[in-house]
Structures are given as structure tokens and as C-alpha cells.
Design a protein around this motif. Structure first.
Motif, short mmCIF file in Angstrom:
data_model
loop_
_atom_site.label_atom_id
_atom_site.label_comp_id
_atom_site.label_asym_id
_atom_site.label_seq_id
_atom_site.Cartn_x
_atom_site.Cartn_y
_atom_site.Cartn_z
N PRO A 106 1.46 -9.85 5.37
CA PRO A 106 0.56 -9.30 4.36
C PRO A 106 -0.39 -8.29 4.95
CG PRO A 106 0.42 -11.74 4.71
CD PRO A 106 1.32 -11.16 5.65
N PRO A 107 -0.82 -7.46 3.99
CA PRO A 107 -1.72 -6.45 4.55
C PRO A 107 -3.10 -6.68 5.20
CG PRO A 107 -1.62 -6.20 2.29
CD PRO A 107 -0.67 -7.59 2.52
N GLN A 117 2.10 -4.05 10.43
CA GLN A 117 2.97 -3.11 9.79
C GLN A 117 2.65 -1.92 10.90
OE1 GLN A 117 2.75 -1.44 6.03
NE2 GLN A 117 4.84 -0.47 6.00
N LEU A 118 3.74 -1.20 11.56
CA LEU A 118 3.45 -0.42 12.49
C LEU A 118 2.67 0.89 12.22
CD1 LEU A 118 6.02 -0.82 15.20
CD2 LEU A 118 3.95 -1.77 15.29
N LEU A 267 13.91 -8.77 -1.41
CA LEU A 267 13.60 -10.41 -1.48
C LEU A 267 12.04 -10.59 -1.47
CD1 LEU A 267 16.08 -12.16 0.47
CD2 LEU A 267 15.97 -11.79 -1.78
N GLY A 268 11.02 -9.34 -1.68
CA GLY A 268 9.81 -9.55 -1.82
C GLY A 268 9.06 -9.70 -0.48
N GLY A 269 9.66 -9.11 0.66
CA GLY A 269 9.05 -9.08 1.83
C GLY A 269 8.49 -10.29 2.32
N TRP A 270 7.04 -10.20 2.71
CA TRP A 270 6.25 -11.53 3.02
C TRP A 270 6.17 -12.36 2.05
CZ3 TRP A 270 2.07 -10.65 0.53
CH2 TRP A 270 1.46 -9.35 0.16
N ASP A 271 6.44 -12.06 0.67
CA ASP A 271 5.81 -12.77 -0.35
C ASP A 271 6.48 -14.20 -0.30
OD1 ASP A 271 4.49 -13.31 -2.65
OD2 ASP A 271 6.26 -13.02 -3.96
N LEU A 283 4.22 -14.33 7.44
CA LEU A 283 4.93 -13.97 8.57
C LEU A 283 6.08 -14.86 8.58
CD1 LEU A 283 2.32 -13.46 11.47
CD2 LEU A 283 3.93 -11.63 10.31
N LEU A 284 5.77 -16.02 8.38
CA LEU A 284 6.82 -17.11 8.34
C LEU A 284 7.96 -16.88 7.17
CD1 LEU A 284 7.74 -20.03 9.51
CD2 LEU A 284 6.54 -21.14 7.63
#
Lengths: 341, 200
Positions: A106-107, A117-118, A267-271, A283-284
């Protein structure tokens, strides 16, 4: 603590820190994927797999690494020295670089610098495509520089494969871009976190992306570059020791990156559940989704036989690309009719 | 300061690798250093804030066109990768003249701009060179040329299909272009089978 201007040293330090963390994480993931792959393949085939080195064979990647490091590094007589040495490095670079723009959490911000995020460029999606289009060089140059028929044929063959499937992958991604109206990966994820995951809006696009992604990472059933019975080992036949290992790690790293891109776009990334209460859970969730893709990759390898070269090409050009175009047309029509989200 | 260092570094890389490409004897090495040229140019575009163009530079030139060059080099001179034996004698002279003309043209343009005392054009408008700006320009102002170009490309594709089909009408051209030993061997085996079957 309410400074608006991030000090340069803090920015540099955080960037360096997360860069190192991502690099170490990716390489470790790649190393342990080899262990996972061998263990799972063994399960699928009712065997045990490597279980001697450490508990559950968990130290196996270390042992493999040591073994590869102590192997003789070998340069074929006719090989083109410079290109032969550059090729594995190029492969590795292209495989790992795309992760630089993936939002894997998440941001959250520390002194105004995003932690998970790099980099977050405006053209994140295009950056991923650009970097993955560079992946061909390691294969084609490595195949050529080895000065061996098998390597050259394997290199040409797999670069043709990668170029063909890149098109389908790119077209599948355009559907997502049309829906989200942005090329910034963090925004694409944020939109999915607020609304619906893109996989439900773009089921066909998702399927095409996954098939194309498997072909681009040269995985079974599209692992023609290393069709043993035809090409000995493919483009890396003449490589040994750590140079071979670089190709190997690059392949697994590429798999992780491909899965991360699929997770981010579809798939919604970290969501996931409870992310709003505990952002670190993101992250998980991200890791779990990537792991699910890895499992799928390995499962497919254990299940499906390798396709023939002509089947590969006709699947790519006559099935995937027309379907991707159809998907694009339908999405464009839908967006035009209902308006972008 | 950082921008200046990046600019100098990228410029030196672009010019140096460009020179190395022109002077190199080995086509594959030339292609590899040309890759460096393309990537440094992409970096320069990024420095100018033209993100979209910088990335497209990589996608199109480095990712597609140069790969095509490599394919041609490798298929024509698979093993040695050496250039053609025939030397074009007039080529260095003509190339030199052309380069001189280009240099003169550029030089006069620069000098006249400097002597006329034209003001610095100033920074580009906000959002210049982004994906959105390029897309809007392309699909609003240059719609007709854009569509005409797409027809041209389509013609090119059809032309390639027609040319590729001439030898083996029953096979799609893509396979023939890729020229796998396997497809070839299969065609061969099929021919043999037929020959053997017929006398029986």
C-alpha cells in the motif's frame, strides 16, 4: 516532524534501502523457487524431492549455489568472448528491472517517499513492456555468441517466441489501460482497491495475459528454448557455472516479475481483506497472489506436455492475437458506451 | 547538478557507442553497441521530461527494430557474423560528403539562430511529451495521417504474407520465416512418405 521538503540524504537512503531489499528479496525468491519447483514436481509425481540438505531440504538452494560457484567456468573456443559474457547479464537485467515500477504494498510514505514501490513513473505500464521487450537480447546474443548450432537455433527460436507472444501480452494490457484510463501502476491498483479487481472486468484479457506471460518466460508448456530432445539445452547449452546460473536465476526472476505484473494489473495488487485497518497486510496479500501464480506455473509444468513449434506459433498468431483484438474491441465499445471508471 | 552529470554521461555514452557502431567490423558487436546508443538516447528523452517518447524509443527501436537487425545478421552470417566481402569503394567518399553536408547545414542553422539573436524558446508547455499529450495530438490533429500510416502498415503486412507464401502455399509464412529444422524435417518426411507410398 512536519517538514514538507524531504532531505536529499533521506530520499537517497530510503531509495537505496528499498532497492537493496527488493533486489535481495527477488534473488532469494528466485533461489527458493527452484527448491519449490523441485519439491512440488516431486509431489506431483509421487516422489519426495530434495529433502536431505537442512529441514525439508530448505538449504538446497544454498548447496546448489555453492556447487555452481565451484564449477569450472568454461568458454567455448569459437565463442565471441565479449558477447558471451554480456548475454547472461543482459538477461538478468531485463528480468529484474521491471520490478522497479511495481507497487508491492500500500502507498505508505516515509518523509514523502513511497516505501513499497521503487519508482512510480507516469508511464509505468509502458516501462514494464519496454523492459520485457529487452529480455530477448540475453537469449539471442547468448545463443549466437556460443558458436554452436544448438545454441543458435535455440536462441532464434525463443526470440521468435518471445516477440510473438509479446504482442498478445501487450494487447491484453491495453484492455486494462482502457478501463483505468491511466498508465500509472499505483493508480491502477488504487482503482481496483476501491472498485472491482480487473480480472472480473477483463476475464479474457487476464487469460490471454497469463498464457502470453507463460510463453514469454519460456515456461512449460512453452519451454521450447530448452527442448532437450531437439536442442540439447537451447541457447544456454554452452554455459556453465555461475554464468549458467545467471540465466537460470533470470528465468525465475522473470517469473516472479511476470506474476507481479499480472497481480498488479488484474488481481488488485496489494488489495485484500483488512488492508485498510492494517496496511502492512498488503505486503502479505501481494506475496500470496504472486505465490499462487508460481504454483500455477509449476502445476502447469507438471501437467502439460511441451507444444510443438508450429503449434506454438499458430496458437500465438492465430488464436491469442485475434482474441486479444476482440477483447480490445469489446472493451473499447464497453468503455465508450458506459464511460471509463 | 545531478541532471548535468546524467546529461553528460548519457551524451558521452550515446556518441561513443554511435562511433563504435560505425567503426566496428563485427556486425553483431555493432548491433550491441547500437543498443547502448538507443538506450542512452531514451535516457536523454527522459531527462527532457518526454517520458512517453523515451519509453517508446526503447519499445520500438531497442525492443523491435534492433532485434530484427540481429535476426538478419545472424541468419545471413550465422557463424562468423562477418560482413560482405565486396567493398563498395565509393561508399566512404559518399558517406563523408553526406556527413559534411549535414554538419554544414546544422552549423549554419545554429549560427544563424545565434546571430539573429532569437530569444530562447523557453520551456515546453505543461504536459508536453506525456502519453496523454502525444495521444491527443495524434488522434485529434493528425488523425488523417495517422490512419493513412496504418493502411500503409497493413499493406506492408499483406505484402510480407504474399511474398512468404510463394514457396510453400500450404504453410503459414511465419513458420517458414522462423525456419525451424523441425518444420523442415517434417515437410521432408511427408514428401518421402508420399514417394514411398506411390510405387506401392
Amino acid at each position: 516532524m512536519t517538514e514538507t521538503q524531504t532531505p536529499t540524504w533521506a530520499f537517497g537512503l530510503i531509495t537505496l534501502g528499498k532497492g537493496l531489499a527488493v533486489l535481495v528479496g527477488l534473488l532469494t525468491a528466485a533461489a527458493y523457487l527452484t527448491w519449490l519447483e523441485r519439491r512440488l514436481l516431486a509431489r506431483f509425481q509421487l516422489r519426495l524431492g530434495p529433502n536431505r540438505v537442512g529441514p525439508f531440504g530448505l538449504l538446497q538452494p544454498l548447496a546448489d549455489g555453492l556447487k555452481l560457484m565451484m564449477k569450472e567456468t568454461f568458454l567455448p573456443q569459437e565463442a565471441d568472448r565479449a558477447v558471451f559474457l554480456i548475454a547472461p547479464a543482459l538477461s538478468m537485467l531485463a528480468a529484474l528491472l521491471a520490478f522497479a515500477v511495481i507497487p508491492f504494498g500500500p502507498p505508505l510514505e516515509l518523509w514523502g517517499v513511497k516505501l513499497f514501490q521503487l519508482a512510480d513513473p507516469d508511464v509505468g505500464v509502458l516501462f514494464v513492456l519496454a523492459v520485457s521487450s529487452l529480455g530477448v537480447y540475453g537469449v539471442i546474443l547468448g545463443g549466437w555468441a556460443s558458436a554452436s548450432k544448438y545454441s543458435l537455433l535455440g536462441g532464434l527460436r525463443s526470440s521468435a517466441q518471445m516477440i510473438s507472444y509479446e504482442l498478445a501480452v501487450g494487447l491484453a494490457i491495453v484492455g486494462v489501460i482502457l478501463l483505468s484510463g491511466t498508465l500509472r501502476l499505483s493508480e491502477i491498483v488504487a482503482q481496483q482497491a476501491e472498485g472491482v479487481w480487473n480480472v472480473f472486468l477483463q476475464p479474457l484479457g487476464f487469460l490471454l495475459f497469463v498464457i502470453g506471460g507463460i510463453a514469454e518466460t519460456n515456461r512449460a508448456p512453452f519451454d521450447l528454448p530448452e527442448a532437450e530432445h531437439e536442442l540439447v539445452g537451447g541457447f544456454h547449452t554452452e554455459y556453465a557455472g555461475m554464468r549458467f546460473a545467471s540465466f537460470f536465476v533470470a528465468e525465475y526472476g522473470h517469473m516472479v516479475v511476470m506474476a507481479s505484473v499480472a497481480t498488479t494489473l488484474f488481481l488488485g495488487g496489494w488489495d485484500g481483506p483488512f488492508v485498510e485497518q492494517a496496511p502492512l497486510l498488503g505486503l502479505l496479500w501481494f506475496a500470496l497472489k504472486v505465490f499462487a501464480f508460481m504454483f500455477l506455473f509449476i502445476w502447469l509444468r507438471a501437467t502439460l506436455p511441451r507444444v510443438r513449434y508450429d503449434q506454438l506459433m499458430s496458437l500465438g498468431w492465430k488464436v491469442l492475437i485475434p482474441l486479444a483484438l476482440l477483447n480490445l474491441t469489446l472493451t473499447a465499445a464497453g468503455v465508450a458506451a458506459l464511460g471509463a471508471s | 547538478m545531478g541532471e548535468w552529470i546524467a546529461f553528460v554521461g548519457l551524451s558521452v555514452a550515446a556518441l561513443g557507442s554511435g562511433l563504435a557502431m560505425v567503426l566496428g567490423r563485427q556486425p553483431v558487436h555493432c548491433a550491441v553497441v547500437f543498443l547502448v546508443t538507443l538506450l542512452s538516447l531514451a535516457g536523454l528523452f527522459l531527462l527532457l521530461g518526454a517520458e512517453f517518447i523515451g519509453i517508446l524509443q526503447i519499445v520500438i527501436y531497442a525492443g523491435a527494430i534492433l532485434v530484427l537487425f540481429l535476426f538478419v545478421i545472424m541468419l545471413l552470417h550465422a557463424h562468423s557474423g562477418e560482413g560482405p566481402r565486396v567493398k563498395l569503394r565509393a561508399q566512404p567518399v559518399l558517406a563523408g560528403l553526406l556527413a559534411l553536408g549535414l554538419l554544414l547545414g546544422l552549423g549554419t542553422a545554429l549560427l544563424s539562430a545565434a546571430s539573429l539573436g532569437r530569444p530562447h524558446p523557453g520551456p515546453p508547455p505543461e504536459g508536453f511529451g506525456t502519453a496523454k499529450a502525444v495521444g491527443t495530438t495524434l488522434f485529434a490533429r493528425f488523425l488523417l495521417p495517422f490512419e493513412v500510416t496504418s493502411v500503409l502498415l497493413l499493406l506492408g503486412v499483406i505484402g510480407a504474407v504474399v511474398l512468404g507464401r510463394r514457396e510453400a502455399p500450404e504453410k503459414p509464412p511465419r513458420e517458414r520465416a522462423a525456419g525451424t529444422a523441425r518444420a523442415e524435417a517434417k515437410a521432408h518426411a511427408k514428401g518421402k512418405e508420399k514417394k514411398e507410398v506411390v510405387p506401392r
